[in-house]
Design a protein around this motif. Structure first.
Motif, PDB file in Angstrom:
ATOM      1  N   TYR A  40       0.828  -1.202   0.000  1.00 43.54           N
ATOM      2  CA  TYR A  40       0.000   0.000   0.000  1.00 43.54           C
ATOM      3  C   TYR A  40       0.868   1.259   0.000  1.00 43.54           C
ATOM      4  O   TYR A  40       0.558   2.241  -0.680  1.00 43.54           O
ATOM      5  CB  TYR A  40      -0.950  -0.001   1.201  1.00 43.54           C
ATOM      6  N   ILE A  41       1.961   1.208   0.729  1.00 44.77           N
ATOM      7  CA  ILE A  41       2.899   2.330   0.748  1.00 44.77           C
ATOM      8  C   ILE A  41       3.496   2.513  -0.647  1.00 44.77           C
ATOM      9  O   ILE A  41       3.606   3.628  -1.147  1.00 44.77           O
ATOM     10  CB  ILE A  41       4.003   2.117   1.807  1.00 44.77           C
ATOM     11  N   ALA A  42       3.873   1.407  -1.275  1.00 43.56           N
ATOM     12  CA  ALA A  42       4.426   1.479  -2.634  1.00 43.56           C
ATOM     13  C   ALA A  42       3.400   2.071  -3.600  1.00 43.56           C
ATOM     14  O   ALA A  42       3.757   2.879  -4.470  1.00 43.56           O
ATOM     15  CB  ALA A  42       4.862   0.086  -3.101  1.00 43.56           C
ATOM     16  N   ALA A  43       2.143   1.706  -3.448  1.00 45.77           N
ATOM     17  CA  ALA A  43       1.095   2.256  -4.319  1.00 45.77           C
ATOM     18  C   ALA A  43       0.983   3.763  -4.140  1.00 45.77           C
ATOM     19  O   ALA A  43       0.849   4.508  -5.117  1.00 45.77           O
ATOM     20  CB  ALA A  43      -0.241   1.579  -4.028  1.00 45.77           C
ATOM     21  N   CYS A  44       1.059   4.224  -2.900  1.00 47.89           N
ATOM     22  CA  CYS A  44       0.994   5.672  -2.646  1.00 47.89           C
ATOM     23  C   CYS A  44       2.220   6.382  -3.199  1.00 47.89           C
ATOM     24  O   CYS A  44       2.105   7.482  -3.747  1.00 47.89           O
ATOM     25  CB  CYS A  44       0.862   5.960  -1.156  1.00 47.89           C
TER      26      CYS A  44
ATOM     27  N   LEU B 126       2.214   9.533  -5.830  1.00 46.17           N
ATOM     28  CA  LEU B 126       2.925  10.799  -5.625  1.00 46.17           C
ATOM     29  C   LEU B 126       3.851  11.105  -6.794  1.00 46.17           C
ATOM     30  O   LEU B 126       3.911  12.246  -7.273  1.00 46.17           O
ATOM     31  CB  LEU B 126       3.708  10.760  -4.312  1.00 46.17           C
ATOM     32  N   ILE B 127       4.556  10.095  -7.284  1.00 46.90           N
ATOM     33  CA  ILE B 127       5.454  10.279  -8.430  1.00 46.90           C
ATOM     34  C   ILE B 127       4.658  10.650  -9.671  1.00 46.90           C
ATOM     35  O   ILE B 127       5.025  11.584 -10.401  1.00 46.90           O
ATOM     36  CB  ILE B 127       6.302   9.014  -8.662  1.00 46.90           C
ATOM     37  N   GLU B 128       3.559   9.941  -9.913  1.00 50.68           N
ATOM     38  CA  GLU B 128       2.730  10.230 -11.088  1.00 50.68           C
ATOM     39  C   GLU B 128       2.111  11.625 -11.020  1.00 50.68           C
ATOM     40  O   GLU B 128       1.799  12.219 -12.051  1.00 50.68           O
ATOM     41  CB  GLU B 128       1.650   9.160 -11.250  1.00 50.68           C
TER      42      GLU B 128
ATOM     43  N   LEU C 247       5.420  14.814  -8.158  1.00 49.32           N
ATOM     44  CA  LEU C 247       6.171  15.118  -6.943  1.00 49.32           C
ATOM     45  C   LEU C 247       7.394  14.206  -6.858  1.00 49.32           C
ATOM     46  O   LEU C 247       7.468  13.184  -7.558  1.00 49.32           O
ATOM     47  CB  LEU C 247       5.278  14.926  -5.716  1.00 49.32           C
ATOM     48  N   GLU C 248       8.335  14.561  -6.001  1.00 52.26           N
ATOM     49  CA  GLU C 248       9.518  13.739  -5.767  1.00 52.26           C
ATOM     50  C   GLU C 248       9.497  13.297  -4.304  1.00 52.26           C
ATOM     51  O   GLU C 248      10.125  13.921  -3.454  1.00 52.26           O
ATOM     52  CB  GLU C 248      10.783  14.521  -6.089  1.00 52.26           C
ATOM     53  N   PRO C 249       8.776  12.220  -4.007  1.00 46.58           N
ATOM     54  CA  PRO C 249       8.656  11.791  -2.609  1.00 46.58           C
ATOM     55  C   PRO C 249       9.989  11.308  -2.045  1.00 46.58           C
ATOM     56  O   PRO C 249      10.804  10.738  -2.754  1.00 46.58           O
ATOM     57  CB  PRO C 249       7.640  10.651  -2.672  1.00 46.58           C
ATOM     58  N   SER C 250      10.162  11.569  -0.763  1.00 42.91           N
ATOM     59  CA  SER C 250      11.332  11.088  -0.047  1.00 42.91           C
ATOM     60  C   SER C 250      10.817  10.177   1.075  1.00 42.91           C
ATOM     61  O   SER C 250      10.373  10.649   2.122  1.00 42.91           O
ATOM     62  CB  SER C 250      12.124  12.270   0.520  1.00 42.91           C
TER      63      SER C 250
ATOM     64  N   MET D 220      -1.963  18.373  -1.903  1.00 42.25           N
ATOM     65  CA  MET D 220      -3.233  17.932  -1.313  1.00 42.25           C
ATOM     66  C   MET D 220      -4.004  17.009  -2.259  1.00 42.25           C
ATOM     67  O   MET D 220      -4.606  16.019  -1.831  1.00 42.25           O
ATOM     68  CB  MET D 220      -4.105  19.136  -0.927  1.00 42.25           C
ATOM     69  N   GLY D 221      -3.963  17.320  -3.542  1.00 43.35           N
ATOM     70  CA  GLY D 221      -4.618  16.461  -4.527  1.00 43.35           C
ATOM     71  C   GLY D 221      -3.977  15.089  -4.594  1.00 43.35           C
ATOM     72  O   GLY D 221      -4.666  14.067  -4.745  1.00 43.35           O
ATOM     73  N   ALA D 222      -2.655  15.035  -4.447  1.00 36.62           N
ATOM     74  CA  ALA D 222      -1.951  13.752  -4.477  1.00 36.62           C
ATOM     75  C   ALA D 222      -2.289  12.916  -3.244  1.00 36.62           C
ATOM     76  O   ALA D 222      -2.439  11.694  -3.338  1.00 36.62           O
ATOM     77  CB  ALA D 222      -0.444  13.985  -4.583  1.00 36.62           C
ATOM     78  N   ILE D 223      -2.425  13.568  -2.097  1.00 38.90           N
ATOM     79  CA  ILE D 223      -2.810  12.830  -0.882  1.00 38.90           C
ATOM     80  C   ILE D 223      -4.210  12.248  -1.052  1.00 38.90           C
ATOM     81  O   ILE D 223      -4.458  11.090  -0.713  1.00 38.90           O
ATOM     82  CB  ILE D 223      -2.717  13.741   0.355  1.00 38.90           C
ATOM     83  N   LYS D 224      -5.113  13.030  -1.618  1.00 41.38           N
ATOM     84  CA  LYS D 224      -6.467  12.524  -1.892  1.00 41.38           C
ATOM     85  C   LYS D 224      -6.403  11.338  -2.858  1.00 41.38           C
ATOM     86  O   LYS D 224      -7.077  10.316  -2.647  1.00 41.38           O
ATOM     87  CB  LYS D 224      -7.335  13.640  -2.486  1.00 41.38           C
ATOM     88  N   ALA D 225      -5.561  11.455  -3.890  1.00 36.55           N
ATOM     89  CA  ALA D 225      -5.426  10.365  -4.865  1.00 36.55           C
ATOM     90  C   ALA D 225      -4.859   9.107  -4.204  1.00 36.55           C
ATOM     91  O   ALA D 225      -5.231   7.988  -4.584  1.00 36.55           O
ATOM     92  CB  ALA D 225      -4.542  10.812  -6.032  1.00 36.55           C
TER      93      ALA D 225
END
Length: 100
Positions: free
Chosen positions: A21-25, A29-31, A34-37, A53-58
């Motif tokens: 699930y973390i990998a899916a999130c 974020l990448i799509e 964003l550049e998640p760390s 905020m839109g990415a968190i909702k997604a």
């Protein structure tokens, strides 16, 4: 407005292994551009407020599509107006002060 976010998305009701699930999130974020760390207890991202905020909702939407019945998210946000906020600048400032 630019924001730096520390995000911990916690799927509930799917057992003890959460990595898929973390990998899916992270992919969401990448799509989103964003550049998640990723770190041990969450993910840091920086970017435009609405994009983050839109990415968190997604992320929530993606996990629900994967069958997660409940999600809890811990979110810590930072903004500033005196200069452009940057995760790299924050880390560099601390590392600089650690040098002998």
């Amino acid at each position: 407005m630019k924001v730096i976010a520390d995000i911990a998305i916690i799927p509930i009701g799917v057992g003890v292994s959460l990595s898929k699930y973390i990998a899916a999130c992270e992919r969401v974020l990448i799509e989103a551009g964003l550049e998640p760390s990723l770190h041990a207890n969450g993910t840091n991202v920086e970017g435009d407020w609405d994009l983050v905020m839109g990415a968190i909702k997604a992320c929530h939407e993606q996990l629900h599509e994967m069958g997660v019945p409940r999600i809890a998210t811990n979110l810590r946000l930072g903004t500033r107006i005196d200069r452009e906020p940057s995760m790299d600048a924050k880390l560099s400032s601390v590392k600089e002060k650690l040098e002998p």
